[in-house]
Enzyme design. Structure first.
Site, PDB file in Angstrom:
ATOM      1  N   LYS A 112       0.782  -1.099   0.127  1.00 24.23           N
ATOM      2  CA  LYS A 112      -0.054  -0.066   0.092  1.00 24.23           C
ATOM      3  C   LYS A 112       0.690   1.259  -0.036  1.00 24.23           C
ATOM      4  CE  LYS A 112      -4.418  -1.430   2.418  1.00 24.23           C
ATOM      5  NZ  LYS A 112      -5.040  -1.501   3.578  1.00 24.23           N
ATOM      6  N   LYS A 192      -7.984 -11.647  -8.500  1.00 24.23           N
ATOM      7  CA  LYS A 192      -8.843 -11.889  -7.378  1.00 24.23           C
ATOM      8  C   LYS A 192     -10.236 -10.988  -7.593  1.00 24.23           C
ATOM      9  CE  LYS A 192      -9.178 -11.013  -2.530  1.00 24.23           C
ATOM     10  NZ  LYS A 192      -8.273 -10.626  -1.174  1.00 24.23           N
ATOM     11  N   LYS A 195     -14.374  -5.591  -6.006  1.00 21.52           N
ATOM     12  CA  LYS A 195     -15.301  -4.680  -6.371  1.00 21.52           C
ATOM     13  C   LYS A 195     -14.500  -3.665  -7.447  1.00 21.52           C
ATOM     14  CE  LYS A 195     -18.653  -1.679  -4.504  1.00 21.52           C
ATOM     15  NZ  LYS A 195     -19.804  -1.732  -3.648  1.00 21.52           N
TER      16      LYS A 195
END
Ligand code: TRP
Length: 332
Positions: A112, A192, A195
């Site tokens: 991240k 994967k 959304k």
């Protein structure tokens, strides 16, 4: 008996990826382990940039989805993390015990932070809050996916450190209970199901919407019917059969695929039938909740109340052992 705690980000309506990867398992565990706690971790969701209106909507959608999926407030506590202030209180305490290096070593942090110019400290502290989530309820069993194993290791380290300094045996060492389903890939078969990638099937989609997504979905690209037998293991549709179809049907799928008995469309139709069978009751429950949305609020309020009672008791003991209890007159 084991105390079960798990958390899920308020990412909006559940899709079959997070349903199969986590929530379906929780629904089963609530029967074998009454008193389990399942938390919508909204404080974790603000560690990056976000829009309050979007978060508000997603928290609602997640609460609604969890109840629609079958979590039952009379068996398990479903609640919003920010409704129980003790999560942040214990989190601060744990930051004082956590070596910076251990946090910097977390894979998720490295991934991240690599994309960011300025790194909010909250992204670094994310696993500390997660340890607090779990240990606040002195939970020893945490049903999660593979990607959370490293975070749980940190929670165990935290538990051991706190116990060594302030009270042996107080916190348990929480272990992951890995979800039986392998991670679900998106309909593109490339990444994967997520959304943000737009490759999902929503848990509450209609039969027609589901079919419209399954029909063009990726299968084994090497399979050419009647020429080259398919390899079900590399086919994403077969992975979905593993989640939605009986063992006998799965065996039949393998047989039909590898002998060119079925075309991929035939295989998808069987999958569709089985998915619809499992998802229809969920959609019906969602519709019932939409007709009576107060039930969602009531369930979350009851969940928070139960959670708060446990959390307050833990914090009372924690503060006492750490010399942080409410000030009393010195003994004369
Ligand atoms: N980090 C978890 C995830 O992204 C969510 C989470 C937060 C969690 N706190 C937790 C999971 C405590 C289990 C226990 O999926």
């Amino acid at each position: 008996m084991a105390r079960i705690f798990s958390g899920i980000q308020p990412s909006g309506e559940l899709h079959i990826g997070n349903y199969l990867g986590a929530v379906k398992n929780w629904v089963q565990l609530q029967h074998t382990h009454p008193g389990s706690l399942f938390c919508v971790v909204d404080y974790h969701a603000i560690s990056g940039n976000y829009d309050p209106a979007v978060l508000r909507a997603r928290r609602w959608e997640m609460a609604r989805s969890l109840l629609a999926a079958g979590l039952d407030p009379s068996k398990a506590s479903v609640f919003m993390q920010s409704d129980v202030a003790e999560h942040t209180e214990l989190s601060w305490i744990f930051t004082t015990l956590t070596p910076l290096g251990d946090l910097e070593r977390q894979t998720q942090y490295k991934d991240k932070s690599a994309k960011l110019e300025s790194i909010p400290a909250g992204i670094l502290m994310y696993p500390v809050l997660q340890a607090a989530d779990i240990l606040l309820y002195r939970a020893d069993t945490v049903p999660v996916g593979e990607d959370q194993v490293q975070h749980l290791e940190l929670a165990r380290d935290t538990s051991r450190k706190w116990n060594a300094r302030f009270g042996e045996g107080f916190f348990p060492e929480p272990q992951p209970l890995l979800t039986p389903t392998r991670r679900i890939m998106g309909l593109d078969g490339q990444a994967k199901m997520s959304k943000s990638l737009g490759n999902t099937i929503g848990l509450m989609e209609s039969d027609e919407e589901i079919w419209a997504k399954l029909r063009p979905a990726m299968t084994d690209p090497a399979r050419v019917r009647k020429i080259d037998p398919g390899n079900p293991e590399v086919c994403n549709i077969f992975q979905l059969h593993k989640a939605f179809s009986s063992a006998a049907e799965q065996a039949n799928v393998v047989q039909q695929c590898t002998t060119a008995g079925w075309g991929c469309m035939d295989c998808k139709k069987v999958l569709h039938t089985n998915m619809v069978q499992e998802l229809t009751p969920i959609r019906r429950r969602a519709e019932a909740l939409d007709a009576e949305p107060q039930r969602i609020l009531d369930a979350m309020a009851t969940g928070a109340q139960t959670a708060r009672a446990i959390a307050q008791e833990t914090m009372r003991e924690v503060r006492e052992r750490m010399g942080l209890e409410t000030l009393t007159l010195p003994k004369a």
